[in-house]
Scaffold this motif. Structure first.
Motif, PDB file in Angstrom:
ATOM      1  N   GLU A 271      59.308  61.171  41.123  1.00  0.00           N
ATOM      2  CA  GLU A 271      59.879  60.762  39.833  1.00  0.00           C
ATOM      3  C   GLU A 271      60.672  61.937  39.289  1.00  0.00           C
ATOM      4  O   GLU A 271      60.207  63.074  39.337  1.00  0.00           O
ATOM      5  CB  GLU A 271      58.775  60.395  38.849  1.00  0.00           C
ATOM      6  N   GLU A 272      61.819  61.648  38.741  1.00  0.00           N
ATOM      7  CA  GLU A 272      62.670  62.716  38.192  1.00  0.00           C
ATOM      8  C   GLU A 272      63.143  62.303  36.803  1.00  0.00           C
ATOM      9  O   GLU A 272      63.698  61.217  36.646  1.00  0.00           O
ATOM     10  CB  GLU A 272      63.863  62.932  39.120  1.00  0.00           C
ATOM     11  N   THR A 273      62.890  63.134  35.820  1.00  0.00           N
ATOM     12  CA  THR A 273      63.328  62.814  34.466  1.00  0.00           C
ATOM     13  C   THR A 273      64.160  63.962  33.919  1.00  0.00           C
ATOM     14  O   THR A 273      63.887  65.122  34.192  1.00  0.00           O
ATOM     15  CB  THR A 273      62.139  62.583  33.511  1.00  0.00           C
ATOM     16  N   TYR A 286      57.991  64.960  39.690  1.00  0.00           N
ATOM     17  CA  TYR A 286      56.571  64.806  40.019  1.00  0.00           C
ATOM     18  C   TYR A 286      56.467  63.886  41.231  1.00  0.00           C
ATOM     19  O   TYR A 286      57.055  62.801  41.256  1.00  0.00           O
ATOM     20  CB  TYR A 286      55.822  64.202  38.822  1.00  0.00           C
ATOM     21  N   VAL A 288      54.780  61.238  43.157  1.00  0.00           N
ATOM     22  CA  VAL A 288      53.759  60.218  42.899  1.00  0.00           C
ATOM     23  C   VAL A 288      53.159  59.679  44.190  1.00  0.00           C
ATOM     24  O   VAL A 288      52.097  59.065  44.183  1.00  0.00           O
ATOM     25  CB  VAL A 288      54.334  59.039  42.080  1.00  0.00           C
ATOM     26  N   ASN A 328      66.613  58.964  34.264  1.00  0.00           N
ATOM     27  CA  ASN A 328      65.359  58.829  35.017  1.00  0.00           C
ATOM     28  C   ASN A 328      65.669  58.319  36.420  1.00  0.00           C
ATOM     29  O   ASN A 328      66.613  57.545  36.594  1.00  0.00           O
ATOM     30  CB  ASN A 328      64.419  57.840  34.319  1.00  0.00           C
ATOM     31  N   ALA A 329      64.863  58.731  37.360  1.00  0.00           N
ATOM     32  CA  ALA A 329      65.083  58.271  38.734  1.00  0.00           C
ATOM     33  C   ALA A 329      63.775  58.283  39.500  1.00  0.00           C
ATOM     34  O   ALA A 329      62.866  59.068  39.196  1.00  0.00           O
ATOM     35  CB  ALA A 329      66.104  59.175  39.431  1.00  0.00           C
ATOM     36  N   VAL A 330      63.691  57.384  40.469  1.00  0.00           N
ATOM     37  CA  VAL A 330      62.590  57.398  41.444  1.00  0.00           C
ATOM     38  C   VAL A 330      63.262  57.562  42.800  1.00  0.00           C
ATOM     39  O   VAL A 330      64.046  56.704  43.210  1.00  0.00           O
ATOM     40  CB  VAL A 330      61.764  56.095  41.386  1.00  0.00           C
TER      41      VAL A 330
END
Lengths: 366, 153
Positions: A271-273, A286, A288, A328-330
């Protein structure tokens, strides 16, 4: 005791100190001020420049403008000063008008309405019709560039996130530019001594500047040695994009001339914010989900015999698909990391795209 | 004001149709200046919010007077395949039907009716959806209280 009204408001996270209306008014006043100052400065420059034109004599007589009287002394230098002030004026007009428009567009429109207008604007076909695939899976990266090279062992060769050249470019530019400037200064100092007018301050500055130049060149060489010594990493995959609940084959090859104390291959979902903290823009990541495919120790690699392994990747069925928003990105990636002596540890990422389950797989002619 | 969905469990498959009804009560026609209904997703969590509207309808004062407030209104839209609802560590992705009332006094009242978008073919026919849907840490839908959020001064 009556409180003096503060002309500013401060944003703390999602809440404002002071009213939003007050911030709107002051921002509008600020951008208007910047715009008007820009107009004023540009007008002064133009009047000063055009005053020398002969065919404007009639206009000067009519308006009785005394350009020497109204123009500040800074602008009377002509040439360069006029250009500098002219550019500053145009920049102020541009930033003032841009800021004003951006702020006023947000007034009276809900965030949903702005988003709907933006969606409608982006769907207008200007030159070529929009691709159907984008509409079918919005906010999922297409990943076409990830599979544009075929693999030797498996179907696709994945592209690395940070290709090797990028690590060298910065140190190389720093080393070359800094040392070039140092040699120019050295030439100035030598000529000063030669013609009997030595520049002692500049001579003294050459020593710390030379130390920085030496450090930058050494850093560049260390980076070059590290990149060339570890050698390229190749990752190939049997199919792309990936679907949860499916199995894929993965081929990893590591070349170079070294001995790895540790070599890991894993697939990770991150996860990238992106968020603002005060005036800083911060990025937080982070992991996940991670699936370790290989954790090898004491691996010897030489140019004739690269380390090559094939793995099976079993993607669980309950994982999130790849997603990319504005903040935001996954992201999914294959990560190859290692530790070797005398080289520093390295970590190379190869992005992949995971689609949601239940959709018909995208077939490639390969 | 209230928004209700056609599925009780509030779980929808991507690419399928969503039907919802909405109604405004306890507000007079004279007090309203506009109503906006949207189907959207937004992110929550540590990062700045991303928001994307999939369906949007704005009723101006004239249209509201014509249709009146007494009857229930309905909306139908075809949901996209992605992005699916997600509850992660740093990011939460939520879908909702949002209704925003603009009052003549300058106030705005917002209400959300959340729902979950799940992968196609993951709902078994005749069964209500279980918690094993896509996402790392799926949570059942939560209805936001129907409270007025003052966002205009």
């Amino acid at each position: 005791m009556a409180r003096f009204p503060r002309p500013w408001s401060k944003k703390r996270g999602k809440r404002f100190i002071g009213t939003e209306l007050r911030s709107l008014l002051w921002e509008t006043a600020f951008y208007s001020g910047v715009f008007l100052v820009g107009v004023f400065v540009l007008s002064l420059v133009l009047i000063n420049e055009l005053a020398s034109w002969e065919h404007l004599e009639a206009f000067k007589e009519l308006t009785q403008i005394q350009t020497d009287a109204v123009t500040p002394p800074e602008l009377n230098g002509g040439g360069l000063a006029s250009w500098v002030f002219g550019i500053l004026g145009i920049a102020a007009i541009g930033s003032g008008a841009g800021g004003l428009i951006y702020r006023l567009v947000r007034v009276g429109a809900s965030s949903e309405r702005r988003s709907a207008l933006a969606t409608r604007a982006s769907s207008i076909e200007i030159i070529v019709p929009a691709s159907g695939d984008i509409d079918k899976m919005p906010s999922v990266p297409r990943g076409d560039s990830l599979t544009d090279s075929p693999g030797e062992r498996l179907t696709y060769r994945l592209a690395a996130e940070n290709p090797g050249g990028g690590e060298l470019l910065g140190p190389m530019l720093l080393a070359l530019l800094w040392n070039a400037v140092w040699f120019v200064l050295l030439a100035v100092v030598v000529l000063g001594f030669w013609y009997g007018s030595p520049r002692y301050i500049l001579t003294g500055l050459l020593i710390p500047f030379g130390a920085i130049g030496y450090w930058s060149f050494r850093f560049f060489l260390a980076q070059l040695r590290r990149t060339a010594g570890i050698g390229p990493t190749i990752v190939e995959i049997s199919d792309h994009p990936l679907y949860p609940g499916c199995k894929y084959r993965l081929f990893v090859s590591q070349s170079g001339r070294l001995r790895f104390r540790r070599l890991n291959v894993r697939v990770a979902c991150e996860e990238e914010t992106v968020y603002r903290q005060g005036t800083d823009v911060r990025v937080e990541r982070y992991e996940v989900f991670t699936e370790e495919l290989c954790a090898a120790r004491d691996v010897r690699v030489d140019p004739q015999g690269p380390w090559e392994q094939q793995f099976t990747l079993d993607l669980p069925s309950n994982v999130m698909h790849s997603f990319v928003g504005a903040h935001n990105a996954v992201r999914w990636k294959v990560i190859v990391s290692g530790e070797a002596r005398p080289w520093p540890s390295f970590c190379r990422s190869f992005p992949v795209v995971v689609h949601p389950p239940g959709l018909p797989p995208k077939r490639s002619p390969r | 004001m209230s928004v209700s969905l056609c599925r009780e469990d509030g779980v929808y498959e991507g690419g399928r149709e969503l039907k919802a009804t909405w109604r405004v009560s306890r507000v007079t026609l004279d007090a309203l200046s506009a109503i906006e209904i949207s189907v959207l997703w937004y992110t929550e969590g540590k990062g700045d919010m991303d928001l994307h509207v999939h369906y949007f309808q704005r009723l101006e004062e004239e249209q509201i007077r014509r249709s009146g407030l007494a009857d229930q209104q309905s909306l139908t839209c075809l949901l996209p395949a992605t992005p699916l609802s997600y509850h992660g560590r740093l990011i939460r992705l939520r879908w909702c039907v949002r209704m925003r009332l603009f009052l003549n006094s300058g106030r705005e009242i917002v209400t959300d009716q959340p729902f979950h978008l799940v992968a196609p073919k993951s709902i078994q026919p005749g069964k209500s959806h279980r918690v094993n849907a896509i996402s790392l840490g799926f949570q059942p839908p939560r209805k936001r209280p129907d409270a007025g959020n003052d966002s205009a001064g």
